[in-house]
Write a protein that holds these residues in place. Sequence first.
Motif, mmCIF file in Angstrom:
data_model
loop_
_atom_site.group_PDB
_atom_site.id
_atom_site.type_symbol
_atom_site.label_atom_id
_atom_site.label_comp_id
_atom_site.label_asym_id
_atom_site.label_seq_id
_atom_site.Cartn_x
_atom_site.Cartn_y
_atom_site.Cartn_z
ATOM 1 N N THR A 130 -6.524 6.594 -1.600
ATOM 2 C CA THR A 130 -7.254 5.358 -1.432
ATOM 3 C C THR A 130 -6.616 4.387 -0.541
ATOM 4 O O THR A 130 -7.272 3.563 0.323
ATOM 5 N N ASP A 131 -5.429 4.103 -0.547
ATOM 6 C CA ASP A 131 -4.475 2.930 0.389
ATOM 7 C C ASP A 131 -4.575 3.511 1.746
ATOM 8 O O ASP A 131 -4.410 2.725 2.521
ATOM 9 N N GLN A 132 -4.689 4.957 2.005
ATOM 10 C CA GLN A 132 -4.671 5.472 3.365
ATOM 11 C C GLN A 132 -5.732 4.852 4.016
ATOM 12 O O GLN A 132 -5.716 4.722 5.496
ATOM 13 N N LEU B 87 0.711 -1.188 0.179
ATOM 14 C CA LEU B 87 -0.039 0.113 0.036
ATOM 15 C C LEU B 87 0.902 1.275 -0.198
ATOM 16 O O LEU B 87 1.937 1.171 0.712
ATOM 17 N N ARG B 88 0.463 2.440 -0.559
ATOM 18 C CA ARG B 88 1.073 3.578 -0.785
ATOM 19 C C ARG B 88 0.826 4.328 0.333
ATOM 20 O O ARG B 88 -0.350 4.807 0.446
ATOM 21 N N LEU B 89 1.905 5.048 1.116
ATOM 22 C CA LEU B 89 1.338 5.687 2.332
ATOM 23 C C LEU B 89 0.568 7.237 1.661
ATOM 24 O O LEU B 89 -0.026 7.893 2.480
ATOM 25 N N ASP B 90 1.160 7.534 0.422
ATOM 26 C CA ASP B 90 0.685 8.829 -0.128
ATOM 27 C C ASP B 90 -0.285 8.665 -1.042
ATOM 28 O O ASP B 90 -0.844 9.743 -1.596
ATOM 29 N N ASP B 91 -1.050 7.329 -0.737
ATOM 30 C CA ASP B 91 -2.298 7.297 -1.825
ATOM 31 C C ASP B 91 -3.449 7.473 -1.030
ATOM 32 O O ASP B 91 -3.786 6.493 0.110
#
Length: 515
Positions: free
Chosen positions: A196-198, A190-194
């Motif tokens: 949706t993923d947050q 997961l991307r910390l800066d996305d």
Amino acid sequence: MAIACRSGERIPGFAGVIRGGITWKLEHPEELQDLYALCQPSSDPFDQLRHPALELPSRQNSDQGSFIRDWRELGDTESDGFLYALGLVHHLWAEVEEPNRIQGIVAIADGDFPLELELHQTTFGLTSGSVNPVLLLPKIAPWTLGKWVVGIALKTYSMLTAGVSVSGWSEYLAEKLRLSAEKEKHEELLRLDDPTDQQKIQQAQRVIIFLHGLLSTDLGTFDPLISFIQTQLTKYGLAGQVAFVGWPHDTLKDIDTNAQALQRLIQQVLGPGQSQVAFVAHSRGGLLARATAVRLFNHSSSFWSNRLRCCITFGTPHEGAELADCPEVFLGMATLMLALNADKNCLFHILSYVVETHPQGVLDLCKPKRGNFLYTLIDQEQGQVIKAGIYPDQERLLKILAIGGKVSKNNIHRWLINHALHNKDHDLVVTTASSMPVGVKHYSGDLDCDHMSYFIGGKDTFHDIWQCLYDCLALNVLAAEKLREELNSIRETLENKTEITAEKIGLTKREQKYP
């Protein structure tokens, strides 16, 4: 066909000149193969220099004097290194998807004085001496090198057509490396800066943030380790309970800038919750983790000391990287290791986007000296433990498990770097003394690997890493809570079944009494 240029003559299409010797400009990697074939002993030592493939002027017509009478004049060690450099650069060049967008140079000094290179574009090269890989960055003063250099550069800057400003080149590289990794199948991060993923990250009770090293990206770097941890989580009934998070970032920026951005993201995404967090970091990423921890502890020591549980580092230069004192050599070595062990197009990306004379992100890796990044970081960490009243028992609030490898095999890569690191134990980039310094908990075994191979076939270390994460993230508590939930669910199910059965029994008795 290779083109020869005399000393000081402008190299066609190469944006620069080389003084003090003869330079061959090459258009295709196979021309390096031709040169290699010519570098063999000959009955007539001048035949090699008059070979038509090189378009060399004859010695009699040359105004450069006796520039070199025989390749063997380089001496045994120099000659071996030169032949190795030709072969290695050919290998790197041939592996690129678009080799026609790259050009090469081969230069040999005329006499005993070193070559001077005045280049106006980034060039990767191998030079004489210890056959150091060097990333030659554009600068005003000429580069002074040894008796020979074998290098490659782009024919044109691809950035000119990418619509990216010069100041944004390194950020573009970071995203380009991530997008390149996304084309292949990797373990999910997961991307910390996305945004949706947050949302998914916020729902997790445990979070592991993976931080990559210089000129790299998060996706793909940690795959074997992530797969191992996932297997262990499933074994303990914790599948889906831990969020695996990455943060692709610009490693040519200074580490403090990266740490400030990461701290804000962590506070924004994880601050409102109660999840426990661990860092897993490769190389420079370990220093980023330490700098971020300092900022979080400064923000709220009691709050984050209970949530930021540990940091596991692989090949991190905790005490600095000796090669970083010569940024061009450090970048050259990093470029070589990445090109040989990671993305085959990494070399193309680096030549395209690494354009700063001395990127601060590399200078921050220098050994601690008053006023530099590492000196300041250590000072801040000690200030925090003194304030907490636990100095000198601890050197920092963040718990670290440090893993450092050393290359024991006498292969060509170890020979290439031994001289630069004064024959100390190392992983081809960082000395073992720096990756596993005094005052930090170490991996208990000996790890024979290079800087880019920590996550390849490293099952021996993975068990120690799992145990560290299991303890620090209190996964046993999470497992107990999960088990308790499952038992409660089973109990409720059994109670419901008992009530239903009792109702049926009571109904049956009534039916028998009142048919």
